[in-house]
Design an enzyme around this catalytic site. Structure first.
Site, PDB file in Angstrom:
ATOM      1  N   ASP A 450       1.103  -0.641   0.337  1.00 36.95           N
ATOM      2  CA  ASP A 450      -0.039  -0.289   0.192  1.00 36.95           C
ATOM      3  C   ASP A 450       0.520   1.294  -0.250  1.00 36.95           C
ATOM      4  O   ASP A 450       2.097   1.297   0.087  1.00 36.95           O
ATOM      5  CB  ASP A 450      -0.906  -0.049   0.774  1.00 36.95           C
ATOM      6  CG  ASP A 450      -2.065   0.711   1.463  1.00 36.95           C
ATOM      7  OD1 ASP A 450      -2.469   1.581   0.170  1.00 36.95           O
ATOM      8  OD2 ASP A 450      -2.981   0.202   1.921  1.00 36.95           O
ATOM      9  N   ASP A 516     -10.247   2.045  -4.279  1.00 33.76           N
ATOM     10  CA  ASP A 516     -11.160   1.786  -2.589  1.00 33.76           C
ATOM     11  C   ASP A 516     -12.331   1.978  -3.020  1.00 33.76           C
ATOM     12  O   ASP A 516     -13.142   1.414  -2.041  1.00 33.76           O
ATOM     13  CB  ASP A 516     -10.484   2.112  -1.878  1.00 33.76           C
ATOM     14  CG  ASP A 516      -9.164   2.218  -0.970  1.00 33.76           C
ATOM     15  OD1 ASP A 516      -8.804   1.094  -1.517  1.00 33.76           O
ATOM     16  OD2 ASP A 516      -8.216   3.130  -0.329  1.00 33.76           O
TER      17      ASP A 516
HETATM   18  C1  DGJ Z   1      -5.978   1.505   1.780  1.00 39.07           C
HETATM   19  C2  DGJ Z   1      -6.001   0.697   0.834  1.00 39.07           C
HETATM   20  O1  DGJ Z   1      -6.352   0.938  -0.520  1.00 39.07           O
HETATM   21  C3  DGJ Z   1      -7.224  -0.510   1.708  1.00 39.07           C
HETATM   22  O2  DGJ Z   1      -7.529  -1.314   0.986  1.00 39.07           O
HETATM   23  C4  DGJ Z   1      -6.558  -0.525   3.098  1.00 39.07           C
HETATM   24  O3  DGJ Z   1      -5.815  -1.439   2.717  1.00 39.07           O
HETATM   25  C5  DGJ Z   1      -6.346   0.613   3.978  1.00 39.07           C
HETATM   26  N1  DGJ Z   1      -5.531   1.424   2.737  1.00 39.07           N
HETATM   27  C6  DGJ Z   1      -5.537  -0.050   4.813  1.00 39.07           C
HETATM   28  O4  DGJ Z   1      -5.083   0.995   5.667  1.00 39.07           O
END
Ligand code: DGJ
Length: 714
Positions: A450, A516
């Site tokens: 991430d 997301d």
């Molecule tokens: C952002 C990601 O896109 C989410 O899927 C998740 O992993 C969160 N970060 C976790 O902090």
């Protein structure tokens, strides 16, 4: 003597004029021109020679791959920089030129290698241009300072001409939770520049296309470029009053970021270019190229469950085990433990950077969950955010000098975090060693990598200089090192969703987390935008909770599952809260995906052009035309109902297909209840040519509802 080279592959022709020691000039890039002999190529060159006009230079000004003002070009120069205020304009002369057909390479068909020198400016230039079997063109440049003193490089962009018929520009923009939105403009005189200045970008224009007015998915000639770099980038379309139009791109360099001492070099990223009649043909070339790469994931894409939206930071072993059991029971093959497993990370304000398993939350380490997941026959994946740090962390407190900053101040916080300067050897080794320790201790099959904030004011503390270029290379190196040590590992590129989805990161990762936002209505558009560059098997797409966490919209399971169906399928929903009926239907959708994923992840992606775009039609057709899956998606209400026949493009015109509803988990009438069209139960058998030209009557769907069709060749 003319020196013209004609490259042909994958339905693409490139004609390069290398006459007279100038940097190569592209006489044609686009659809194949057939077999042209030397005489025809020389005639093409003559026919392309522009006339002289009043008020302009006394020489013709053709566009070279690296446009230079010394040649009379008056638009954006390809190279910008200076040596203590001098040498700001270049005049490169070619010193060597190699043109070869590449034997036995699965990706590259032919390669042109150019070496050039500007003795006055004290610079050497290299350009490599490759035509790939898929018909994609790619090129990259490097520059070396060959003279005393420091050369400050500001830009090294490569350009390709587009025909004057290109009247419209399409590029991508967006934001967190709404990535890859398509925007269109008239291609007017001047420069349409898209910059990414934060080393990621939910708004980054993954492709910039220029084409005939109104070009659509299936028609209208267009060309498109992509800069394969995960740092800052610039991509632009430029039209001058000298009758020249171009698409160009390269790395965006911050002031003073690349300062070359004598003998030092800078290498720019690959700039990729594709073309087609319609967007589908253009992106089909990108997809074919990506699929031919040796590193392209070839095993069936494991259906995964990601626990993020099910539990967020609430890591409770019993709950996570129960979720794993439910997941395994519906056919999931990979279980991903997301953020919150390490150090003091109980929410997003703390702990980032401290990569050791939290003894409070996981007193027995991760073994109980890793073993449970493996025991259920699933792979285990783990979340990291290696480049980032919370100020409230052990790492930050121990090494504040490892944080990017400029002017002695910290960059504005974002998600309570700052960025580690990975070009600092200490910071790099710390992250690598801690990640390796976790990977060595546990049997981890997959990393979700991430990256949750923009990279702003990215200065090395020791020198005060900008560091995105070096940071990007350090991240690539880190991934490469980790993968070399753990050969079986797959990595997902996530950046708060789809913020890092370029071909630079995808050369070393296996999937992007596309957004997301899992709301299927939003996803239909987000994935269509991302799909302009990336094939579906590289796009992570999850079956969401009944009510979307990011939009608050409620959707049927069929809409959620039928949207995620085409890509690398996952589930992001607390399955422990699902009813037995829902679990049964999820199992049926997962089984249907598995039954069709070979087709979905190797076929040609197609879209229908529909004036009434409230009904969105897309599909995947097997490479041999033997079968296809289409989605008919009612994005919103329409004043037209029933919608009339929908055309199903891209099938083999000479084959006859049986068209059948694909309704996993439902009875024969599907979730629509009574047969929604007269042909629904008895099916339809028609030639591909008829399905493309006439189509079939579509059911009258409620808004935010979809149906899938499965076509098989008889
Ligand atoms: C952002 C990601 O896109 C989410 O899927 C998740 O992993 C969160 N970060 C976790 O902090």
């Amino acid at each position: 003597m003319t020196d013209i080279h004609h490259l042909r592959a994958g339905g693409t022709a490139v004609v390069l004029d290398c006459t007279g020691g100038h940097l190569p000039r592209v006489l044609h890039w686009g659809r194949d021109l057939g077999d042209l002999g030397p005489a025809a190529l020389a005639e093409l060159r003559r026919a392309s020679e522009p006339p002289l006009v009043s008020g302009q230079a006394d020489v013709a000004v053709p566009l070279s791959l690296l446009p230079e003002h010394s040649a009379g070009w008056l638009g954006t120069p390809g190279l910008a920089g200076h040596r203590d205020g001098r040498d700001f304009s270049t005049a490169f002369e070619v010193t060597s030129l190699g043109v070869e057909e590449v034997d036995g390479d699965p990706v590259v068909h032919s390669r042109v290698t150019v070496a050039a020198e500007d003795a006055v400016a004290g610079l050497r230039l290299g350009i490599v241009l490759e035509l790939l079997h898929a018909g994609v063109l790619r090129m990259r440049a490097d520059v070396t300072n060959a003279a005393p003193g420091t050369f400050d490089l500001a830009a090294l962009d490569l350009a390709l001409p587009v025909p004057s018929e290109a009247a419209e520009i399409l590029d991508l923009t967006g934001r967190h939770l709404r990535e890859r939105a398509q925007q269109r403009h008239a291609f007017t005189l001047g420069t349409h520049l898209r910059e990414s200045r934060r080393a990621r970008g939910h708004d980054a224009s993954l492709v910039m296309a220029a084409g005939e007015r109104g070009f659509g998915w299936r028609s209208g000639e267009l060309r498109a470029v992509h800069v394969a770099w995960s740092g800052n980038t610039r991509t632009y379309a430029e039209r001058t009053n000298l009758g020249t139009s171009l698409l160009a791109g390269g790395e965006l360099l911050l002031p003073g970021e690349v300062r070359l001492a004598e003998g030092e070099s800078y290498a720019g990223p690959w700039v990729y270019a594709s073309h087609g009649s319609g967007l589908d043909e253009m992106s089909g070339r990108f997809h074919r190229f990506l699929r031919a790469r040796p590193e392209h994931p070839r095993s069936p894409r494991p259906v995964l469950v990601n626990v993020w939206e099910a539990v967020y930071f609430d890591h409770d072993l019993d709950r996570l085990k129960a979720l794993a059991e439910r997941a395994a029971a519906v056919g999931v093959e990979r279980y991903v433990l997301d953020d919150g497993w390490f150090a003091s990370r109980r929410d997003d304000t703390r702990g980032l950077g401290d990569w050791y398993v939290s003894p409070d939350v996981w007193p027995h380490g991760l073994h109980p969950i890793v073993d449970h997941v493996h025991g259920l026959g699933m792979q285990f994946g783990l979340w990291f955010e290696p480049e980032m740090v919370n100020p409230d962390s052990e790492l930050y407190r121990a090494h504040p000098e490892w944080i990017f900053s400029a002017g002695g101040r910290l960059p504005v916080p974002a998600r309570h975090q700052q960025v580690l300067d990975l070009a600092n050897p200490g910071a790099y080794a710390h992250v690598r060693d801690h990640m390796m320790a976790v990977l060595d201790e546990y049997a981890i099959d997959y990393i979700k990598w991430d990256y949750n904030r923009d990279l702003v004011e990215p200065g090395h503390q020791a020198t005060g200089r900008a560091g995105v270029h070096e940071q990007t290379r350090a991240v690539y190196r880190l991934i490469d090192e980790i993968r070399a040590a753990h050969l079986h590992l797959e990595i997902e590129s996530c950046a708060g969703g789809g913020g890092r989805a370029d071909l630079g990161i995808l050369a070393r990762t296996d999937r992007v987390w596309t957004s997301d936002c899992i709301d299927p209505l939003e996803r239909q558009q987000i994935e269509a935008g991302a799909g302009l560059l990336l094939p579906p098997e590289l796009l992570g797409s999850h079956i969401a909770s009944p009510v979307s966490h990011t939009t608050g919209r409620a959707h049927t399971l069929d809409m959620r599952a039928g949207t995620a169906f085409f890509s690398h399928l996952g589930i992001e929903w607390d399955l422990t809260s699902a009813t037995p009926d829902e679990l049964g239907r999820v199992r049926a959708w997962v089984a249907a995906h598995k039954a069709h994923r070979d087709l979905l992840h190797s076929g040609t992606v197609v879209h229908a052009d529909r004036p009434d775009d409230s009904l969105w039609v897309h599909g995947t057709v097997a490479q041999d035309g033997g079968e296809a899956v289409f989605a008919l998606v009612q994005l919103r209400t329409s004043v037209i109902s029933p919608p009339g026949p929908v055309r199903l493009p891209g099938l083999d015109p000479a084959s006859t297909y049986r068209v059948a509803p694909l309704v996993p988990g439902d009875g024969p009438g599907g979730h629509l209840g009574a047969p929604p069209t007269p042909w629904w139960d008895a099916l339809v058998e028609l030639p591909g040519s008829v399905l493309a030209a006439v189509g079939v009557q579509a059911p009258a769907l409620k808004p935010e509802q979809l149906v899938l069709l499965h076509l098989t060749r008889l």
